[in-house]
Design a protein around this motif. Structure first.
Motif, PDB file in Angstrom:
ATOM      1  N   ALA A   1     -13.623  -5.492  -5.059  1.00 13.45           N
ATOM      2  CA  ALA A   1     -14.319  -6.727  -4.713  1.00 13.45           C
ATOM      3  C   ALA A   1     -15.675  -6.435  -4.090  1.00 13.45           C
ATOM      4  O   ALA A   1     -16.678  -7.093  -4.412  1.00 13.45           O
ATOM      5  CB  ALA A   1     -13.464  -7.559  -3.756  1.00 13.45           C
ATOM      6  N   VAL A   2     -15.730  -5.432  -3.214  1.00 14.97           N
ATOM      7  CA  VAL A   2     -16.997  -5.084  -2.559  1.00 14.97           C
ATOM      8  C   VAL A   2     -17.985  -4.540  -3.584  1.00 14.97           C
ATOM      9  O   VAL A   2     -19.184  -4.863  -3.574  1.00 14.97           O
ATOM     10  CB  VAL A   2     -16.754  -4.063  -1.429  1.00 14.97           C
ATOM     11  CG1 VAL A   2     -18.075  -3.553  -0.873  1.00 14.97           C
ATOM     12  CG2 VAL A   2     -15.917  -4.706  -0.323  1.00 14.97           C
ATOM     13  N   GLY A   3     -17.494  -3.713  -4.491  1.00 16.89           N
ATOM     14  CA  GLY A   3     -18.380  -3.112  -5.469  1.00 16.89           C
ATOM     15  C   GLY A   3     -18.891  -4.101  -6.511  1.00 16.89           C
ATOM     16  O   GLY A   3     -19.926  -3.852  -7.131  1.00 16.89           O
TER      17      GLY A   3
ATOM     18  N   SER B   1      -6.064  -1.591  -0.893  1.00 20.88           N
ATOM     19  CA  SER B   1      -7.348  -0.986  -0.542  1.00 20.88           C
ATOM     20  C   SER B   1      -8.242  -0.851  -1.771  1.00 20.88           C
ATOM     21  O   SER B   1      -9.468  -1.035  -1.694  1.00 20.88           O
ATOM     22  CB  SER B   1      -7.120   0.375   0.112  1.00 20.88           C
ATOM     23  OG  SER B   1      -6.396   1.232  -0.765  1.00 20.88           O
ATOM     24  N   SER B   2      -7.653  -0.536  -2.928  1.00 21.21           N
ATOM     25  CA  SER B   2      -8.425  -0.430  -4.162  1.00 21.21           C
ATOM     26  C   SER B   2      -8.964  -1.793  -4.594  1.00 21.21           C
ATOM     27  O   SER B   2     -10.088  -1.896  -5.113  1.00 21.21           O
ATOM     28  CB  SER B   2      -7.564   0.164  -5.278  1.00 21.21           C
ATOM     29  OG  SER B   2      -7.112   1.459  -4.938  1.00 21.21           O
TER      30      SER B   2
ATOM     31  N   ARG C   1      -9.322  -3.450 -15.983  1.00 20.03           N
ATOM     32  CA  ARG C   1      -9.593  -3.368 -14.545  1.00 20.03           C
ATOM     33  C   ARG C   1      -8.624  -4.307 -13.821  1.00 20.03           C
ATOM     34  O   ARG C   1      -8.947  -5.425 -13.458  1.00 20.03           O
ATOM     35  CB  ARG C   1     -11.045  -3.751 -14.247  1.00 20.03           C
ATOM     36  CG  ARG C   1     -12.076  -2.734 -14.717  1.00 20.03           C
ATOM     37  CD  ARG C   1     -11.982  -1.448 -13.905  1.00 20.03           C
ATOM     38  NE  ARG C   1     -12.127  -1.684 -12.496  1.00 20.03           N
ATOM     39  CZ  ARG C   1     -13.307  -1.783 -11.854  1.00 20.03           C
ATOM     40  NH1 ARG C   1     -14.441  -1.642 -12.536  1.00 20.03           N
ATOM     41  NH2 ARG C   1     -13.338  -1.989 -10.547  1.00 20.03           N
ATOM     42  N   THR C   2      -7.410  -3.790 -13.651  1.00 21.66           N
ATOM     43  CA  THR C   2      -6.387  -4.625 -13.013  1.00 21.66           C
ATOM     44  C   THR C   2      -6.793  -5.004 -11.600  1.00 21.66           C
ATOM     45  O   THR C   2      -6.459  -6.108 -11.121  1.00 21.66           O
ATOM     46  CB  THR C   2      -5.044  -3.869 -12.986  1.00 21.66           C
ATOM     47  OG1 THR C   2      -4.746  -3.401 -14.303  1.00 21.66           O
ATOM     48  CG2 THR C   2      -3.932  -4.776 -12.501  1.00 21.66           C
ATOM     49  N   ASP C   3      -7.529  -4.125 -10.928  1.00 22.00           N
ATOM     50  CA  ASP C   3      -7.954  -4.442  -9.569  1.00 22.00           C
ATOM     51  C   ASP C   3      -8.868  -5.664  -9.558  1.00 22.00           C
ATOM     52  O   ASP C   3      -8.772  -6.529  -8.675  1.00 22.00           O
ATOM     53  CB  ASP C   3      -8.653  -3.247  -8.935  1.00 22.00           C
ATOM     54  CG  ASP C   3      -9.844  -2.772  -9.771  1.00 22.00           C
ATOM     55  OD1 ASP C   3      -9.865  -3.031 -10.995  1.00 22.00           O
ATOM     56  OD2 ASP C   3     -10.747  -2.146  -9.192  1.00 22.00           O
TER      57      ASP C   3
ATOM     58  N   GLU D   1       0.830  -1.205   0.000  1.00 18.93           N
ATOM     59  CA  GLU D   1       0.000   0.000   0.000  1.00 18.93           C
ATOM     60  C   GLU D   1       0.871   1.264   0.000  1.00 18.93           C
ATOM     61  O   GLU D   1       0.601   2.226  -0.752  1.00 18.93           O
ATOM     62  CB  GLU D   1      -0.915  -0.013   1.227  1.00 18.93           C
ATOM     63  CG  GLU D   1      -1.898   1.146   1.319  1.00 18.93           C
ATOM     64  CD  GLU D   1      -3.120   0.957   0.449  1.00 18.93           C
ATOM     65  OE1 GLU D   1      -3.771   1.960   0.102  1.00 18.93           O
ATOM     66  OE2 GLU D   1      -3.419  -0.214   0.103  1.00 18.93           O
ATOM     67  N   GLY D   2       1.917   1.259   0.809  1.00 15.24           N
ATOM     68  CA  GLY D   2       2.781   2.424   0.898  1.00 15.24           C
ATOM     69  C   GLY D   2       3.518   2.695  -0.389  1.00 15.24           C
ATOM     70  O   GLY D   2       3.640   3.857  -0.830  1.00 15.24           O
ATOM     71  N   ILE D   3       4.020   1.640  -1.029  1.00 15.39           N
ATOM     72  CA  ILE D   3       4.762   1.823  -2.277  1.00 15.39           C
ATOM     73  C   ILE D   3       3.869   2.410  -3.358  1.00 15.39           C
ATOM     74  O   ILE D   3       4.262   3.326  -4.102  1.00 15.39           O
ATOM     75  CB  ILE D   3       5.358   0.478  -2.739  1.00 15.39           C
ATOM     76  CG1 ILE D   3       6.472   0.031  -1.775  1.00 15.39           C
ATOM     77  CG2 ILE D   3       5.889   0.577  -4.159  1.00 15.39           C
ATOM     78  CD1 ILE D   3       7.010  -1.355  -2.047  1.00 15.39           C
TER      79      ILE D   3
END
Length: 528
Positions: A39-41, A33-34, A208-210, A16-18
């Motif tokens: 996943a939730v959406g 987080s994204s 949508r890489t996420d 996340e920090g990077i």
């Protein structure tokens, strides 16, 4: 353990920090987080796709396990099939998934059935070979013990081979489970209406890489869950002694209730006289015939104990196996009380080298095998076993696993199982070879006393001269291969004999006679 548990959160925090500090584009590497937000959406589509892949993967896995298990059983029961089937199994694994999946889609359409078949094809092979090896690699002594007690081939398969092969079977199932869902998802790439494979392809085409990460994470998580379910099933069905406190308490209650079996056991019919003439056996070696036993004659008086002594590898155990009906002689005339017989199969109790206690049964159930194979009710057989174990101070270990007993305790349990068969002829193949010298002397005295009490005719194979003289009424000395009888020594020591007998001069004189006969035998010829 603490380091391992904290490694995941640390890596996620670093990730996340990077991404945040380095301002990495979400198309290249989205932040954790994204990914969670994605996943939730999209949880409805994700859930539907996951369910489709789970149905395909689990159904294919179950089908593959069934096919693999049946094929392994067929190869075990009919080894001649192996020459033709084994190459096909190897070839089936050499064919890449990218070639199999399109064919299945063409033949069976875009539905789940084609994916199920793809998973089944690639799940069967990891099950077949481990399961087959487990069925084939059961220790021979385990099989011979129950066969000598009267077990048929089907009983041996169900009660000995399958429990022994259970661990290898599940090792193959775990391997198949690790890539069953991944195989289903990959097959979906070749043509499907839904599933995690289609979900990942759609996310890729939309950049949508996420969601690609979401699909991969879901696939990984579901695979971990599936393997965990397999492990739980294995723990639930894996044969092993049930060592609960209730079972231990029941063992003590049953053992203490009613008259002890040793006091009410009906006397065994006296052991018969056995005459063996012209016993011969030749093995087929790579260099040609190898004569093992040549015209051996034996006379076993009713109720006597005969010891066979000879050089290592001379054929002592082979003679015992022929008498037990576990091997076929090239020539032999066997008479029991004057009646001609092919072998002593239905008259014997057999104890091979080592105790051969089945590890998935507790001590009482191991001892009860003798009565159960004679048709006794399981409860009555276990009661008889518990009562007999109390005679040898093992009642407190009746509900224990064999692995929890010392070598001497295991030997006593195995000998109780042998005696409990109430057979008129008892065959012992170096039963004390695995024991230390102090334990061996104690068990020898106990065994000799029990065998003389039951009145059976006993044949003992041993390499220990002192043991032979201590336990037997007659010692038969055999030559090196090819095995012949070179002499006999009648043991005229009074019974019962104890450890103190070994200090007597006459005992040492008899041992010296046996040793003189042994030293007169030529060495074993080396076969080339």
């Amino acid at each position: 353990m603490l380091v391992a548990a904290s490694a995941g959160p640390v890596l996620l925090g670093a990730w996340e920090g990077i991404v945040r500090v380095g301002d990495v584009p979400a198309r290249i590497l989205p932040a954790p987080s994204s990914i969670v937000e994605g996943a939730v959406g999209d949880w409805v589509n994700l859930g539907r796709a996951s369910m489709t892949t789970v149905v395909e993967g689990v159904s294919g896995l179950l089908l593959g396990i069934a096919v693999g298990a049946l094929l392994a059983l067929a190869l075990h029961l009919c080894p001649s099939l192996g020459a033709g089937v084994h190459p096909l199994l190897v070839v089936s694994q050499a064919v890449p998934l990218i070639a199999v999946a399109p064919l299945m889609v063409i033949w069976f359409g875009f539905g789940v059935s084609s994916k199920i078949l793809v998973v089944a094809v690639f799940s069967a092979f990891p099950v077949v070979l481990p399961f087959l090896r487990g069925l084939d690699l059961v220790p021979r002594s385990h099989v011979e013990v129950v066969r000598a007690l009267g077990a048929g081939r089907a009983w041996v398969l169900a009660q000995v081979r399958l429990p022994w092969a259970c661990e290898r079977f599940f090792s193959g199932v775990r391997i198949s489970a690790t890539y069953a869902l991944a195989t289903a998802a990959t097959a979906e790439f070749m043509g499907a209406r839904d599933g995690l494979g289609i979900y990942i392809l759609s996310a890729q085409s939309s950049f949508r890489t996420d969601l690609v990460f979401v699909g991969a994470a879901a696939l990984t998580l579901l695979t971990v869950v599936l393997v965990g379910v397999v492990v739980l099933v294995e723990e639930a069905v894996r044969p092993r002694p049930r060592l609960s406190g209730r079972r231990r308490a029941l063992a003590r209650v049953v053992s203490a209730s009613g008259p002890r079996e040793s006091q009410v056991r009906p006397p065994v019919r006296p052991g018969p006289s056995v005459t063996v003439r012209g016993l011969g056996k030749t093995f087929r070696g790579q260099g040609g015939p190898v004569p093992a036993i040549c015209q051996v004659d034996l006379d076993l008086e009713a109720g006597s104990v005969i010891a066979l002594v000879g050089p290592s590898g001379c054929g002592k155990s082979t003679i015992l196996r022929i008498l037990a009906g576990l091997e076929v002689a090239d020539s032999a005339r066997i008479e029991v009380d004057g009646q001609l017989r092919r072998n002593l199969r239905d008259l014997i109790a057999w104890m091979p080298q080592g105790d051969s206690l089945l590890p998935w049964l507790d001590v009482a159930d191991n001892v009860a095998l003798a009565r159960r194979l004679q048709g006794a009710d399981p409860v009555a057989a276990r009661r008889a076993a518990l009562d007999s174990l109390s005679d040898v101070d093992l009642e407190d270990f009746a509900a224990s696993a064999p692995s929890q007993l010392s070598g001497g305790m295991r030997a006593r349990a195995a000998l109780v199982r042998t005696v409990l068969a109430a057979s008129p002829i008892v065959l012992l193949d170096e039963p004390f070879s695995a024991l230390d010298s102090l334990t061996r002397t104690e068990i020898q005295d106990w065994t000799a006393r029990i065998l003389r009490t039951c009145g059976a005719t006993v044949v003992l194979v041993t390499h220990d001269i002192s043991e032979a003289v201590q336990m037997a009424d007659r010692v038969v000395v055999l030559s090196a291969r090819p095995c012949r009888v070179v002499g006999t020594v009648d043991v005229d020591l009074p019974s019962p004999r104890g450890a103190h007998t070994r200090t007597q001069a006459h005992f040492h004189h008899l041992c010296a006679l046996v040793e003189d006969l042994l030293t007169c035998t030529p060495p074993i010829r080396k076969e080339h």
